[in-house]
Design a protein around this motif. Structure first.
Motif, PDB file in Angstrom:
ATOM      1  N   MET A 105       2.022  -7.428  -8.903  1.00  0.00           N
ATOM      2  CA  MET A 105       2.473  -6.656  -7.733  1.00  0.00           C
ATOM      3  C   MET A 105       1.826  -5.271  -7.769  1.00  0.00           C
ATOM      4  SD  MET A 105       6.089  -5.854  -6.017  1.00  0.00           S
ATOM      5  CE  MET A 105       7.220  -6.136  -7.321  1.00  0.00           C
ATOM      6  N   PRO A 106       1.273  -4.825  -6.655  1.00  0.00           N
ATOM      7  CA  PRO A 106       0.675  -3.485  -6.649  1.00  0.00           C
ATOM      8  C   PRO A 106       1.717  -2.409  -6.938  1.00  0.00           C
ATOM      9  CG  PRO A 106       0.695  -4.426  -4.431  1.00  0.00           C
ATOM     10  CD  PRO A 106       1.187  -5.483  -5.360  1.00  0.00           C
ATOM     11  N   GLU A 107       1.312  -1.417  -7.715  1.00  0.00           N
ATOM     12  CA  GLU A 107       2.198  -0.303  -8.049  1.00  0.00           C
ATOM     13  C   GLU A 107       1.690   0.948  -7.329  1.00  0.00           C
ATOM     14  OE1 GLU A 107       2.979  -0.271 -12.312  1.00  0.00           O
ATOM     15  OE2 GLU A 107       2.783  -2.440 -12.389  1.00  0.00           O
ATOM     16  N   LEU A 108       2.258   2.084  -7.665  1.00  0.00           N
ATOM     17  CA  LEU A 108       1.958   3.302  -6.897  1.00  0.00           C
ATOM     18  C   LEU A 108       0.460   3.536  -6.664  1.00  0.00           C
ATOM     19  CD1 LEU A 108       3.708   6.734  -7.215  1.00  0.00           C
ATOM     20  CD2 LEU A 108       1.238   6.585  -7.043  1.00  0.00           C
ATOM     21  N   PRO A 109      -0.387   3.482  -7.708  1.00  0.00           N
ATOM     22  CA  PRO A 109      -1.802   3.803  -7.458  1.00  0.00           C
ATOM     23  C   PRO A 109      -2.472   2.825  -6.497  1.00  0.00           C
ATOM     24  CG  PRO A 109      -1.311   3.917  -9.799  1.00  0.00           C
ATOM     25  CD  PRO A 109      -0.130   3.265  -9.140  1.00  0.00           C
ATOM     26  N   GLU A 110      -2.169   1.528  -6.659  1.00  0.00           N
ATOM     27  CA  GLU A 110      -2.800   0.542  -5.780  1.00  0.00           C
ATOM     28  C   GLU A 110      -2.326   0.736  -4.338  1.00  0.00           C
ATOM     29  OE1 GLU A 110      -1.084  -0.490  -8.616  1.00  0.00           O
ATOM     30  OE2 GLU A 110      -2.862  -0.687  -9.884  1.00  0.00           O
ATOM     31  N   VAL A 111      -1.020   1.004  -4.169  1.00  0.00           N
ATOM     32  CA  VAL A 111      -0.501   1.196  -2.812  1.00  0.00           C
ATOM     33  C   VAL A 111      -1.072   2.494  -2.215  1.00  0.00           C
ATOM     34  CG1 VAL A 111       1.575   1.413  -1.387  1.00  0.00           C
ATOM     35  CG2 VAL A 111       1.579  -0.119  -3.359  1.00  0.00           C
ATOM     36  N   GLU A 112      -1.244   3.505  -3.057  1.00  0.00           N
ATOM     37  CA  GLU A 112      -1.851   4.751  -2.584  1.00  0.00           C
ATOM     38  C   GLU A 112      -3.278   4.491  -2.076  1.00  0.00           C
ATOM     39  OE1 GLU A 112      -0.599   7.776  -2.219  1.00  0.00           O
ATOM     40  OE2 GLU A 112      -2.487   8.796  -1.731  1.00  0.00           O
ATOM     41  N   ILE A 113      -4.031   3.687  -2.829  1.00  0.00           N
ATOM     42  CA  ILE A 113      -5.407   3.379  -2.412  1.00  0.00           C
ATOM     43  C   ILE A 113      -5.405   2.567  -1.110  1.00  0.00           C
ATOM     44  CG2 ILE A 113      -7.546   2.166  -3.068  1.00  0.00           C
ATOM     45  CD1 ILE A 113      -6.932   4.813  -4.617  1.00  0.00           C
ATOM     46  N   VAL A 114      -4.469   1.624  -0.999  1.00  0.00           N
ATOM     47  CA  VAL A 114      -4.362   0.848   0.247  1.00  0.00           C
ATOM     48  C   VAL A 114      -4.059   1.788   1.415  1.00  0.00           C
ATOM     49  CG1 VAL A 114      -2.927  -0.830   1.495  1.00  0.00           C
ATOM     50  CG2 VAL A 114      -3.706  -1.345  -0.822  1.00  0.00           C
ATOM     51  N   ALA A 115      -3.100   2.711   1.213  1.00  0.00           N
ATOM     52  CA  ALA A 115      -2.723   3.624   2.305  1.00  0.00           C
ATOM     53  C   ALA A 115      -3.900   4.528   2.679  1.00  0.00           C
ATOM     54  CB  ALA A 115      -1.506   4.456   1.896  1.00  0.00           C
ATOM     55  N   ARG A 116      -4.610   5.039   1.677  1.00  0.00           N
ATOM     56  CA  ARG A 116      -5.767   5.908   1.982  1.00  0.00           C
ATOM     57  C   ARG A 116      -6.857   5.127   2.707  1.00  0.00           C
ATOM     58  NH1 ARG A 116      -6.967   9.606  -3.411  1.00  0.00           N
ATOM     59  NH2 ARG A 116      -4.842  10.416  -3.666  1.00  0.00           N
ATOM     60  N   SER A 117      -7.076   3.877   2.266  1.00  0.00           N
ATOM     61  CA  SER A 117      -8.107   3.055   2.918  1.00  0.00           C
ATOM     62  C   SER A 117      -7.722   2.779   4.363  1.00  0.00           C
ATOM     63  CB  SER A 117      -8.277   1.726   2.167  1.00  0.00           C
ATOM     64  OG  SER A 117      -8.611   1.960   0.816  1.00  0.00           O
ATOM     65  N   LEU A 118      -6.446   2.422   4.579  1.00  0.00           N
ATOM     66  CA  LEU A 118      -5.987   2.144   5.941  1.00  0.00           C
ATOM     67  C   LEU A 118      -6.063   3.396   6.805  1.00  0.00           C
ATOM     68  CD1 LEU A 118      -2.957  -0.174   5.143  1.00  0.00           C
ATOM     69  CD2 LEU A 118      -5.011  -0.826   6.431  1.00  0.00           C
ATOM     70  N   ASP A 119      -5.788   4.541   6.200  1.00  0.00           N
ATOM     71  CA  ASP A 119      -5.883   5.784   6.962  1.00  0.00           C
ATOM     72  C   ASP A 119      -7.327   6.008   7.424  1.00  0.00           C
ATOM     73  OD1 ASP A 119      -4.535   8.306   7.857  1.00  0.00           O
ATOM     74  OD2 ASP A 119      -6.121   9.170   6.604  1.00  0.00           O
ATOM     75  N   LYS A 120      -8.277   5.794   6.495  1.00  0.00           N
ATOM     76  CA  LYS A 120      -9.696   5.969   6.868  1.00  0.00           C
ATOM     77  C   LYS A 120     -10.106   4.987   7.958  1.00  0.00           C
ATOM     78  CE  LYS A 120     -11.799   8.115   2.842  1.00  0.00           C
ATOM     79  NZ  LYS A 120     -11.402   7.690   1.492  1.00  0.00           N
ATOM     80  N   LEU A 121      -9.589   3.757   7.873  1.00  0.00           N
ATOM     81  CA  LEU A 121     -10.065   2.707   8.780  1.00  0.00           C
ATOM     82  C   LEU A 121      -9.329   2.672  10.116  1.00  0.00           C
ATOM     83  CD1 LEU A 121     -10.357  -0.172   6.132  1.00  0.00           C
ATOM     84  CD2 LEU A 121     -12.270   0.995   7.245  1.00  0.00           C
ATOM     85  N   THR A 122      -8.081   3.169  10.170  1.00  0.00           N
ATOM     86  CA  THR A 122      -7.307   2.952  11.402  1.00  0.00           C
ATOM     87  C   THR A 122      -6.782   4.226  12.065  1.00  0.00           C
ATOM     88  OG1 THR A 122      -5.129   2.698  10.337  1.00  0.00           O
ATOM     89  CG2 THR A 122      -6.494   0.720  10.488  1.00  0.00           C
ATOM     90  N   ALA A 123      -6.816   5.376  11.381  1.00  0.00           N
ATOM     91  CA  ALA A 123      -6.245   6.581  11.996  1.00  0.00           C
ATOM     92  C   ALA A 123      -6.979   6.917  13.284  1.00  0.00           C
ATOM     93  CB  ALA A 123      -6.321   7.755  11.025  1.00  0.00           C
ATOM     94  N   LYS A 124      -6.219   7.355  14.276  1.00  0.00           N
ATOM     95  CA  LYS A 124      -6.711   7.754  15.606  1.00  0.00           C
ATOM     96  C   LYS A 124      -7.130   6.558  16.459  1.00  0.00           C
ATOM     97  CE  LYS A 124      -6.219  11.863  13.937  1.00  0.00           C
ATOM     98  NZ  LYS A 124      -4.765  11.984  13.679  1.00  0.00           N
ATOM     99  N   ARG A 125      -6.855   5.345  15.983  1.00  0.00           N
ATOM    100  CA  ARG A 125      -7.233   4.176  16.784  1.00  0.00           C
ATOM    101  C   ARG A 125      -6.025   3.674  17.563  1.00  0.00           C
ATOM    102  NH1 ARG A 125     -11.095   0.333  13.213  1.00  0.00           N
ATOM    103  NH2 ARG A 125     -11.450  -0.597  15.256  1.00  0.00           N
TER     104      ARG A 125
END
Ligand SMILES: [Zn+2]
Length: 277
Positions: A1-21
């Motif tokens: 199960m992903p823990e804090l660092p993995e979820v942080e990386i997922v959130a940062r990646s999603l922010d880069k890919l989807t913010a303002k869309r």
């Protein structure tokens, strides 16, 4: 199960890919993914909103939307996001879809069906039951040595169980709890209130070290838009755990074999010589 660092990386990646869309439409294909939000509601709550930004609290990914709502997602065992273009088919186990204005879509895929989504008013986010009970963020200002020391002293449960309790410290799981206890020379079996002050101080530092090191490594890896898993080990990284998942390997400090025990149904890896108390 992903823990804090993995979820942080997922959130940062999603922010880069989807913010303002802009999301033009959304579908909840597996109703049980979002038991508190039925499929028509899921669609109307997301369509025509813009993703302001994506962030994280504990192990939850949070999409902050322009319509004043927030989509909370917990990846659990196998949930992952995939940003696909219009030529790609939906993969097997697609449970939710957000379609963007330009034809790309964000798919939530979950082979093991434990993931969870919920849409709440952003103004009530901190009152949502998923978020309300979480302890302080270990990399945030509220997580102080004094806080950790007093929280440790209130419980007779084992140190390992304490560290996994999301209401005490959020974001730790088997991996980072095992690594932080090893670096601190702290026994996973010791009742939390018995952990000495010097070891509590070491644990406080090492929780932050193991989490920020992992985020540091994860943030250097390329973002794979069609596989936003946040995994920082395996392909693309030569990351190695000190004790986690290394039963029988030699301890880096003393050459004794690393042991695996089960506590509250979860694996713990440790060195019984270096982590006596
Ligand atoms: Zn050792």
């Amino acid at each position: 199960m992903p823990e804090l660092p993995e979820v942080e990386i997922v959130a940062r990646s999603l922010d880069k890919l989807t913010a303002k869309r802009k999301i033009v439409s959304a579908e909840l294909l597996r109703a049980r993914l979002a038991p508190d939000t039925d499929p028509p509601r899921f669609a109307t709550d997301l369509e025509t909103s813009i993703v302001n930004f994506v962030h994280r609290r504990g192990k939850h990914v949070l999409f902050d939307l322009s319509n004043g709502r927030t989509l909370i997602t917990h990846l659990r065992m196998s949930g992952k996001f995939m940003l696909l273009d219009s030529s790609a088919e939906n993969p097997k186990f697609t449970h939710a879809i957000m379609n963007f204005e330009d034809g790309e879509r964000l798919v939530f895929q979950d082979q093991r069906h434990f993931g969870l989504m919920k849409i709440v008013d952003t103004s009530d986010l901190n009152e949502a039951k998923e978020i309300r009970k979480l302890g302080p963020e270990p990399l945030g200002d509220d997580f102080t040595f004094e806080y950790l020391r007093s929280a440790l002293r209130t419980t007779k449960r084992s140190l390992k169980e304490f560290l996994l309790d999301q209401t005490k410290v959020c974001g730790l799981g088997n991996i980072y709890a095992s690594e932080a206890m090893f670096l601190s020379g702290a026994s996973p079996r010791i009742p939390a209130y018995k952990l000495s002050k010097p070891k509590s101080a070491a644990l406080y530092e090492n929780i932050r070290v193991v989490l920020s090191d992992a985020i540091g490594v994860g943030s250097t890896l390329p973002i794979v838009a069609h596989d936003i898993g946040g995994s920082i080990y395996g392909i693309g990284s030569d990351w190695k755990w000190r004790v986690y998942d290394r039963e029988g390997d030699e301890c880096a400090n003393c050459d004794s074999p690393i042991k695996r025990i089960v506590q509250a149904g979860r694996s713990t890896y440790y060195c019984s010589k270096c982590q006596k108390r």
